[in-house]
Write a protein that holds these residues in place. Structure first.
Motif, mmCIF file in Angstrom:
data_model
loop_
_atom_site.group_PDB
_atom_site.id
_atom_site.type_symbol
_atom_site.label_atom_id
_atom_site.label_comp_id
_atom_site.label_asym_id
_atom_site.label_seq_id
_atom_site.Cartn_x
_atom_site.Cartn_y
_atom_site.Cartn_z
ATOM 1 N N ARG A 285 0.828 -1.210 0.000
ATOM 2 C CA ARG A 285 0.000 0.000 0.000
ATOM 3 C C ARG A 285 0.859 1.256 0.000
ATOM 4 O O ARG A 285 0.596 2.214 -0.734
ATOM 5 N N ALA A 286 1.908 1.251 0.831
ATOM 6 C CA ALA A 286 2.779 2.422 0.925
ATOM 7 C C ALA A 286 3.489 2.702 -0.395
ATOM 8 O O ALA A 286 3.553 3.853 -0.854
ATOM 9 N N PHE A 287 4.036 1.654 -1.002
ATOM 10 C CA PHE A 287 4.754 1.830 -2.265
ATOM 11 C C PHE A 287 3.818 2.332 -3.366
ATOM 12 O O PHE A 287 4.189 3.213 -4.156
ATOM 13 N N LYS A 288 2.613 1.792 -3.402
ATOM 14 C CA LYS A 288 1.661 2.189 -4.444
ATOM 15 C C LYS A 288 1.220 3.642 -4.268
ATOM 16 O O LYS A 288 1.192 4.417 -5.222
ATOM 17 N N TYR A 289 0.872 4.024 -3.030
ATOM 18 C CA TYR A 289 0.432 5.393 -2.799
ATOM 19 C C TYR A 289 1.547 6.397 -3.079
ATOM 20 O O TYR A 289 1.311 7.473 -3.646
ATOM 21 N N ALA A 290 2.776 6.059 -2.702
ATOM 22 C CA ALA A 290 3.888 7.001 -2.844
ATOM 23 C C ALA A 290 4.327 7.174 -4.289
ATOM 24 O O ALA A 290 4.900 8.209 -4.651
ATOM 25 N N ASN A 291 4.057 6.177 -5.149
ATOM 26 C CA ASN A 291 4.588 6.206 -6.514
ATOM 27 C C ASN A 291 3.523 6.096 -7.606
ATOM 28 O O ASN A 291 3.874 5.970 -8.776
ATOM 29 N N SER A 292 2.255 6.127 -7.238
ATOM 30 C CA SER A 292 1.166 6.083 -8.231
ATOM 31 C C SER A 292 0.363 7.372 -8.131
ATOM 32 O O SER A 292 -0.191 7.679 -7.071
ATOM 33 N N PHE A 293 0.302 8.116 -9.226
ATOM 34 C CA PHE A 293 -0.459 9.359 -9.188
ATOM 35 C C PHE A 293 -0.630 9.921 -10.589
ATOM 36 O O PHE A 293 0.112 9.589 -11.523
ATOM 37 N N ASP A 294 -1.628 10.771 -10.717
ATOM 38 C CA ASP A 294 -1.832 11.572 -11.923
ATOM 39 C C ASP A 294 -2.249 12.962 -11.452
ATOM 40 O O ASP A 294 -2.216 13.241 -10.242
ATOM 41 N N ARG A 295 -2.659 13.804 -12.379
ATOM 42 C CA ARG A 295 -2.970 15.187 -11.998
ATOM 43 C C ARG A 295 -4.172 15.289 -11.056
ATOM 44 O O ARG A 295 -4.353 16.296 -10.368
ATOM 45 N N PHE A 296 -5.001 14.245 -11.018
ATOM 46 C CA PHE A 296 -6.197 14.280 -10.182
ATOM 47 C C PHE A 296 -5.994 13.603 -8.822
ATOM 48 O O PHE A 296 -6.748 13.875 -7.884
ATOM 49 N N THR A 297 -5.008 12.716 -8.708
ATOM 50 C CA THR A 297 -4.872 11.923 -7.484
ATOM 51 C C THR A 297 -3.598 12.198 -6.701
ATOM 52 O O THR A 297 -3.422 11.625 -5.622
ATOM 53 N N TYR A 298 -2.691 13.037 -7.217
ATOM 54 C CA TYR A 298 -1.391 13.149 -6.567
ATOM 55 C C TYR A 298 -1.487 13.697 -5.141
ATOM 56 O O TYR A 298 -0.790 13.231 -4.228
ATOM 57 N N LYS A 299 -2.360 14.668 -4.902
ATOM 58 C CA LYS A 299 -2.498 15.221 -3.551
ATOM 59 C C LYS A 299 -3.090 14.190 -2.593
ATOM 60 O O LYS A 299 -2.634 14.031 -1.455
ATOM 61 N N ASP A 300 -4.109 13.499 -3.067
ATOM 62 C CA ASP A 300 -4.765 12.495 -2.235
ATOM 63 C C ASP A 300 -3.809 11.357 -1.900
ATOM 64 O O ASP A 300 -3.745 10.888 -0.756
ATOM 65 N N ASN A 301 -3.038 10.915 -2.888
ATOM 66 C CA ASN A 301 -2.102 9.810 -2.638
ATOM 67 C C ASN A 301 -0.928 10.234 -1.758
ATOM 68 O O ASN A 301 -0.400 9.429 -0.990
ATOM 69 N N MET A 302 -0.530 11.488 -1.858
ATOM 70 C CA MET A 302 0.506 11.983 -0.952
ATOM 71 C C MET A 302 0.005 11.945 0.490
ATOM 72 O O MET A 302 0.731 11.555 1.411
ATOM 73 N N ALA A 303 -1.245 12.348 0.688
ATOM 74 C CA ALA A 303 -1.831 12.324 2.030
ATOM 75 C C ALA A 303 -1.929 10.892 2.557
ATOM 76 O O ALA A 303 -1.635 10.618 3.731
ATOM 77 N N LYS A 304 -2.321 9.953 1.692
ATOM 78 C CA LYS A 304 -2.422 8.555 2.110
ATOM 79 C C LYS A 304 -1.052 7.974 2.445
ATOM 80 O O LYS A 304 -0.930 7.137 3.345
ATOM 81 N N THR A 305 -0.029 8.435 1.730
ATOM 82 C CA THR A 305 1.326 7.953 2.006
ATOM 83 C C THR A 305 1.738 8.267 3.437
ATOM 84 O O THR A 305 2.408 7.467 4.102
ATOM 85 N N LEU A 306 1.332 9.415 3.940
ATOM 86 C CA LEU A 306 1.722 9.842 5.285
ATOM 87 C C LEU A 306 1.077 9.006 6.377
ATOM 88 O O LEU A 306 1.500 9.078 7.535
ATOM 89 N N PHE A 307 0.044 8.229 6.046
ATOM 90 C CA PHE A 307 -0.524 7.285 6.998
ATOM 91 C C PHE A 307 0.292 5.997 7.054
ATOM 92 O O PHE A 307 0.088 5.167 7.940
ATOM 93 N N HIS A 308 1.227 5.835 6.100
ATOM 94 C CA HIS A 308 1.979 4.585 6.004
ATOM 95 C C HIS A 308 3.460 4.736 6.305
ATOM 96 O O HIS A 308 4.124 3.748 6.618
#
Length: 205
Positions: free
Chosen positions: A79-102
């Motif tokens: 989960r951590a690897f995916k959130y930290a390295n998977s993003f596009d222009r619509f999800t990058y902020k959300d995935n950065m926030a999720k990364t900080l939970f991991h």
């Protein structure tokens, strides 16, 4: 010839006998069901690990702790690897926030800064580049018999730039500690610290 009273008596006796058989059968069924339930719970308990509120396993519960530990830890790393390295222009902020939970903010911000300094984030916002990461589960190695546990794994990152896909091979290393689960952001009860990641081009299409 039987009198009417004898007939009634015989019918009552037969009815009582039938009730006796029904009662005995019911008790046998309940007893068997109860024993079957206990046996089922006994064998199930060997495959279940109870987690405390702080994410640690209850040692009194019999279970295959090594497999349970590896499964939960591997899920967390994935989960951590995916959130930290998977993003596009619509999800990058959300995935950065999720990364900080991991993982700890120092590790996460270091990784985000690398993407920003390399121009990758600018390409995502201006050109619509898409990053899609996936961990290679068979590569996960976790060592240590107490926290912090050390880990190493490999994963792939596909960078889709207008149909031109470049695949990167990433190696992640760091430490795992127990952590209070936070559903749904972090349900596993683990947390990553001191994470570092190295990438190299693996394939171009």
């Amino acid at each position: 010839m039987k009198s009417e009273s004898e007939t009634v008596y015989n019918q009552l006796s037969k009815a009582k006998q039938q009730q006796k058989y029904i009662w005995i059968s019911s008790m046998l069924f309940v007893t068997v069901a109860f024993i079957g339930t206990l046996v089922f719970l006994y064998y199930q308990s060997k495959n279940v690990v109870v987690i405390k509120e702080n994410g640690q396993k209850v040692s009194a519960v019999v279970g295959n702790e090594k497999e349970t530990f590896k499964a939960l830890a591997s899920e967390h790393l994935d989960r951590a690897f995916k959130y930290a390295n998977s993003f596009d222009r619509f999800t990058y902020k959300d995935n950065m926030a999720k990364t900080l939970f991991h993982m700890d903010s120092r590790s996460a911000n270091r990784l985000f800064s690398e993407y920003e300094n390399s121009g990758a984030l600018a390409d995502v916002l201006s050109k619509g580049t898409i990053y899609d990461a996936e961990i290679l589960s068979e590569s996960i190695r976790i060592t240590g018999d107490r926290e912090p546990f050390e880990f190493v794994f490999q994963g792939t990152i596909d960078v889709n730039d207008g149909g031109h896909v470049t695949k990167y091979l990433a190696q992640g290393t760091g430490e795992l500690i127990y952590y209070t689960p936070h559903y749904p952001e972090n349900p596993t009860g683990f947390f990553i610290t001191n994470y570092t990641q190295k990438t190299k081009i693996y394939e171009q299409k």
